[in-house]
Design an enzyme around this catalytic site. Sequence first.
Site, mmCIF file in Angstrom:
data_model
loop_
_atom_site.group_PDB
_atom_site.id
_atom_site.type_symbol
_atom_site.label_atom_id
_atom_site.label_comp_id
_atom_site.label_asym_id
_atom_site.label_seq_id
_atom_site.Cartn_x
_atom_site.Cartn_y
_atom_site.Cartn_z
ATOM 1 N N GLY A 175 0.804 -1.221 0.000
ATOM 2 C CA GLY A 175 0.000 0.000 0.000
ATOM 3 C C GLY A 175 0.831 1.263 0.000
ATOM 4 O O GLY A 175 0.361 2.330 -0.410
ATOM 5 N N SER A 262 -4.041 -4.409 5.360
ATOM 6 C CA SER A 262 -3.814 -5.862 5.282
ATOM 7 C C SER A 262 -5.051 -6.627 5.749
ATOM 8 O O SER A 262 -4.998 -7.476 6.644
ATOM 9 C CB SER A 262 -2.589 -6.252 6.111
ATOM 10 O OG SER A 262 -1.412 -5.790 5.501
ATOM 11 N N CYS A 407 8.899 -2.365 -14.677
ATOM 12 C CA CYS A 407 8.025 -1.758 -15.674
ATOM 13 C C CYS A 407 7.159 -2.844 -16.292
ATOM 14 O O CYS A 407 7.525 -4.017 -16.288
ATOM 15 C CB CYS A 407 8.803 -0.988 -16.739
ATOM 16 S SG CYS A 407 9.625 -2.016 -17.949
#
EC number: 4.2.1.49
Length: 552
Positions: A175, A262, A407
Amino acid sequence: MEKVQQTIRAPRGTELQTKGWVQEAALRMLMNNLDPEVAEKPEELVVYGGIGRAARNWESYQAIVDSLKTLESDETLLVQSGKPVAIFKSHEDAPRVLLANSNLVPKWANWDHFRELEKKGLMMYGQMTAGSWIYIGTQGILQGTYETFGEAARQHFDGSLKGTLTLTAGLGGMGGAQPLAVTMNGGVVIAIDVDKRSIDRRIEKRYCDMYTESLEEALTVANEYKEKKEPISIGLLGNAAEILPELVKRDITPDLVTDQTSAHDPLNGYIPVGYTLEEAAKLREKDPERYVQLSKESMTKHVEAMLAMQEKGAITFDYGNNIRQVAFDEGLKNAFDFPGFVPAFIRPLFCEGKGPFRWVALSGDPEDIYKTDEVILREFADNEHLCNWIRMARQQVEFQGLPSRICWLGYGERAKFGRIINEMVANGELSAPIVIGRDHLDCGSVASPNRETEAMKDGSDAVADWPILNALINSVNGASWVSVHHGGGVGMGYSLHAGMVIVADGTEAAAKRIERVLTSDPGMGVVRHVDAGYDLAVETAKEKGVNIPMMK
């Protein structure tokens, strides 16, 4: 779990501690997972995601290290839930390590049974990249988060989050990417976390701009920057299950609402309303059943507030932590009224075989990563979005542990990039081999009906053959290590997923393995979505020549 205060850091440079570069890569990546710059609680072997561990216990960790140091280049180490259980003779093109973590027979695939086994020392929770030794810190999820918020901007806000407020919670290893991902898209974000250490860590690593304990201050700053249409990320200390209902009560509606607490683990991952971290830890130890119930009640309030904000016009989505399922099981029958992030924003990328591709410089030299950045900018110059990402990452992402980059590359692109990297190692442009891997959250390696495979076109959300096939084909094609896990992201009983890592050591043998693995791995994503009836996947398969016997 015994806490051991020791600083683990992967070796750098070209001196081997093992009998070959593939074994060395596994050793360094295991140790990198536990680097204090990388891991959330290294003293407990916890890498990220509540209790996602790199090894079952300290004895097992040491045994894995010792095994990797003596492993021959025609042997394979087997790891069962973080414990080394066998070394078999195999062959040089076989994986050096095979890992199976947290897997339970379906009838017993729940947190209660897992915890019984964990208490007996028989199992550990591997999350996704914790137990498979390819976690690279918060950057590992950053581009996926950037892509998600970018797609939300394209769909709902004319292509940019400028002048918008995003509200979210959870600033742990996963997060923690949210604040930077929102500001990279031009927006303002208030990100709530109950643990000051998590917020401090994100600020230290430049993922978050400021800290406050005051909701009033957070709202004042957010509104000021929203009016100016300038980006800022605000880490707010507090409990989301208290703050979101308070905002609903005040009739304050953000533009975008999501959550990455979580919630997948009600015992170890979520803090109930009204408890400090210390009080929660005591209750968790003293009365885990009561803790779980309070946690679930808090999650239900959290989801109720998200739904209320959605009704008032907020673009609301689940960010893959299973919080909707918990609320639904607690009796909130409309918990699934807001979608998950994959069907809402990411699935078209999966249809093209795209996903979170990552690579790590075993040398420890950031210059090796900067040289690979140049490869992306040169070889994929026609992909402006990708090149923009690389330029932003270079400026704004601070490395954690060994230098790395992520990426999203698709079918064909991954193999092309892998070939070039291997050549650069071979000709000395890069100072040491490169590890190439990915998250288990990928196009063809997960079955997770509340996340990656939510709302599949043909209803095949729960079909778990795909991650198994993914692991099998990657193993026979020569991946350096392959993992099969259960419960990552969404918790016990809700997902099966596979990971792979391949080492570019500059040899001709590695070049062949890279070609095979980096073709079949994203190829599984195309195949899986063709099978589910997605037109874009069919177009991709035909254009790229993916051989699918029954494709129409």
